[in-house]
Design an enzyme around this catalytic site. Sequence first.
Site, PDB file in Angstrom:
ATOM      1  N   CYS A  58       0.823  -1.216   0.000  1.00 47.85           N
ATOM      2  CA  CYS A  58       0.000   0.000   0.000  1.00 47.85           C
ATOM      3  C   CYS A  58       0.853   1.260   0.000  1.00 47.85           C
ATOM      4  O   CYS A  58       0.345   2.345  -0.291  1.00 47.85           O
ATOM      5  CB  CYS A  58      -0.924   0.006   1.208  1.00 47.85           C
ATOM      6  N   GLU A  63      -2.508  -3.122  -4.854  1.00 44.68           N
ATOM      7  CA  GLU A  63      -3.665  -3.972  -4.554  1.00 44.68           C
ATOM      8  C   GLU A  63      -4.918  -3.220  -5.009  1.00 44.68           C
ATOM      9  O   GLU A  63      -5.712  -2.780  -4.192  1.00 44.68           O
ATOM     10  CB  GLU A  63      -3.684  -4.225  -3.048  1.00 44.68           C
TER      11      GLU A  63
HETATM   12  O1  AHR Z   1       1.383  -6.524   3.559  1.00 45.21           O
HETATM   13  C1  AHR Z   1       0.634  -5.522   4.156  1.00 45.21           C
HETATM   14  C2  AHR Z   1      -0.390  -4.915   3.206  1.00 45.21           C
HETATM   15  O2  AHR Z   1      -1.348  -5.849   2.840  1.00 45.21           O
HETATM   16  C3  AHR Z   1       0.163  -4.449   1.892  1.00 45.21           C
HETATM   17  O3  AHR Z   1       0.700  -3.199   1.973  1.00 45.21           O
HETATM   18  C4  AHR Z   1      -1.041  -4.452   1.004  1.00 45.21           C
HETATM   19  O4  AHR Z   1      -0.740  -4.665  -0.340  1.00 45.21           O
HETATM   20  C5  AHR Z   1      -1.945  -5.493   1.612  1.00 45.21           C
HETATM   21  O5  AHR Z   1      -3.204  -4.985   1.866  1.00 45.21           O
END
Ligand code: AHR
Length: 657
Positions: free
Chosen positions: A249, A381
């Site tokens: 994220c 994501e």
């Molecule tokens: O791994 C933690 C978080 O989980 C990452 O930043 C994201 O891609 C997912 O929601």
Amino acid sequence: MRPSLCISLLVVAIGHAVAPSQEQANPVVVHVDVAHPGAALSPQMFGVFFEDINFAADGGLYPELVKNRSFEFSEPLMGWHETLAVNAQGLVGPKGEMDVRGENPLNATNPHYLRVRAYELGYSFYNTGFRGMGVQSGAEYRFSAYVRSMGPKSIRATVTDAAGKVLASGKLEGFTGRWQRYETVLRAEATDDHAQLNLILDNKGEVDLDMVSLFPVDTWKGRPNGLRKDLVQLLYDMHPGFIRFPGGCIVEGRQLLTRYRWKTTVGDIAKRQTIINRWNDEFDQRPAPDYFQSFGLGFYEYFQLAEDIGARPLPILNCGMACQFNSSETARMEDLHEYIQDALDLIEFANGPVSTPWGKLRAEMGHPAPFQMEMLGVGNEQWGPRYVERYKLFAAALRAKHPEIKLVASAGPAPYGEPFNSMWTAWRELKPDIVDEHSYMSPEWFLSNTHRYDKYDRSGPKVFVGEYAAQTAGMARDDNRNNWRGAIAEAAYMTGLERNGDVVRMASYAPLMANVHAWQWTPDAIWFNNLRAYGTPNYYVQSVFANNAGTRLVPATPRAENGLYTSAAMDERTHELIVKAINTTADRMQTEIDLDGSGVSGTAKATVLESADLNAENSFEHPRAVTPQQESAEVHAGRLAVALAPYSLNVYRIPMQ
Ligand code: AHR
């Protein structure tokens, strides 16, 4: 030869209903069809996913000891404190003052600096680091700063422990009225994991400071601005096939303004613009108001790290969307060209000739040779029609100019339901090369989904299981544990990934690292404090798989039955057959590995990761409670008889003629 057996095989796999004990009348036979090898496996199958979460970068892998070295945090003096002392008037207070200024800064992207005014000799202030500073006895630390002086000619530095004992000292001197960088090396005389850096003015007057740094000399490969050695060593030991970076994220930001922009993370570290870390205020129960990104670890350093640990780089870029769990802010389609240009320029930075602007910068930073980037993630994501629209524009531009780059697209945050299904519908049509699936699920889910990829369409995009981890308590819960229960479930699941290695091309556990004093998310593969680090059982599962990834699939049966999970592969480079067998039951499992018709004899190397206690964890006190053990096993006429320990991951490397 069949071993005689009369032990009880309790057919109770973790997470399965308890079944009555029963005698194991015959060994479990695992048939490995060595005569019919299958598809070639991806050389990048098992890799790592690095994100600056849990203070994994600043305060972790990037070993700068000074927090807020450039005075760019939202609270510009965060991390810095004045030393109180009895002054000439007999009053307790500071002997001077300090504040953060902006006129005539060091440079435009680092617009603030510290103005220090000493009224009396001995004015002193200190930095407490990222939850303290770790220094090792005998180790050297480079103390440096940009200084502009209106009088004082020197600054003394000491590193002290909580009791004020001086562990190291040095001095910067010879200042002028212009910004200039000064450095000296301090040697620590004792070890302390919560030290602080004190700066002392021995003259009255004013002085400006910026980029105040205390940095270990002994970094990975001894590089200035290098990475923390013990943490890179753990990555190196895994032999990961790839490294995905910088997240997560963090790529998205909570708003677009704070998204990850790779261009602001390369070049002179004094010009890299510090911004807030998106995990700073994500979780109310784990606030981290001092979590920012200095970008001392930037894209050049990530590429360099990938090369150092023998992993293929997989950068992920923002696709014009901020985190959909936060603001969900989306760039207008007509503004997307800036984001797409970032992607095109990144390819030039990584792979372009030194005659190109970005290739030239890479060379100036010390790496004229290309970094051999072959893959690029468009969005982290993300999900939904807005993502698909934006992906299409990226793909059109990237395919036209760089058909050699494989594109990775996201299937959203969960491995089932909506939006997962509609994302896959879109991807089947748009055909990115690889689709990134995320699975933060229970150990039981991992155990009962080892067949997940058996039915995947072989003609569609390939799969990248880009983030997965067994959540022993539940998604985003603080009481998740990195215990053997979660790790062995992941191991069982990974046999399913490997067995489907023709469609699953890459997989990485997430998150990778966490600072024990400052984490936001658990579980994590590697935990560290200011001086030490250890791998969890989950880390060792990843490591065992990555170190034993073959080059070609070999069919093995049973695949997942009565708590036993298997996969097999050939390593065509070493001429070894690699058989993995995970016993998720509470009982020793007599097993015969039958190399169907091969007739091979010899000594197999066995790697066993086990614990009778599903709650077992590693820790600083017991970092190797659950770690792989090396053993050997004899193969006679194509048969290998072994007793799989309760709750064990077993890998056999069998030399083949
Ligand atoms: O791994 C933690 C978080 O989980 C990452 O930043 C994201 O891609 C997912 O929601």
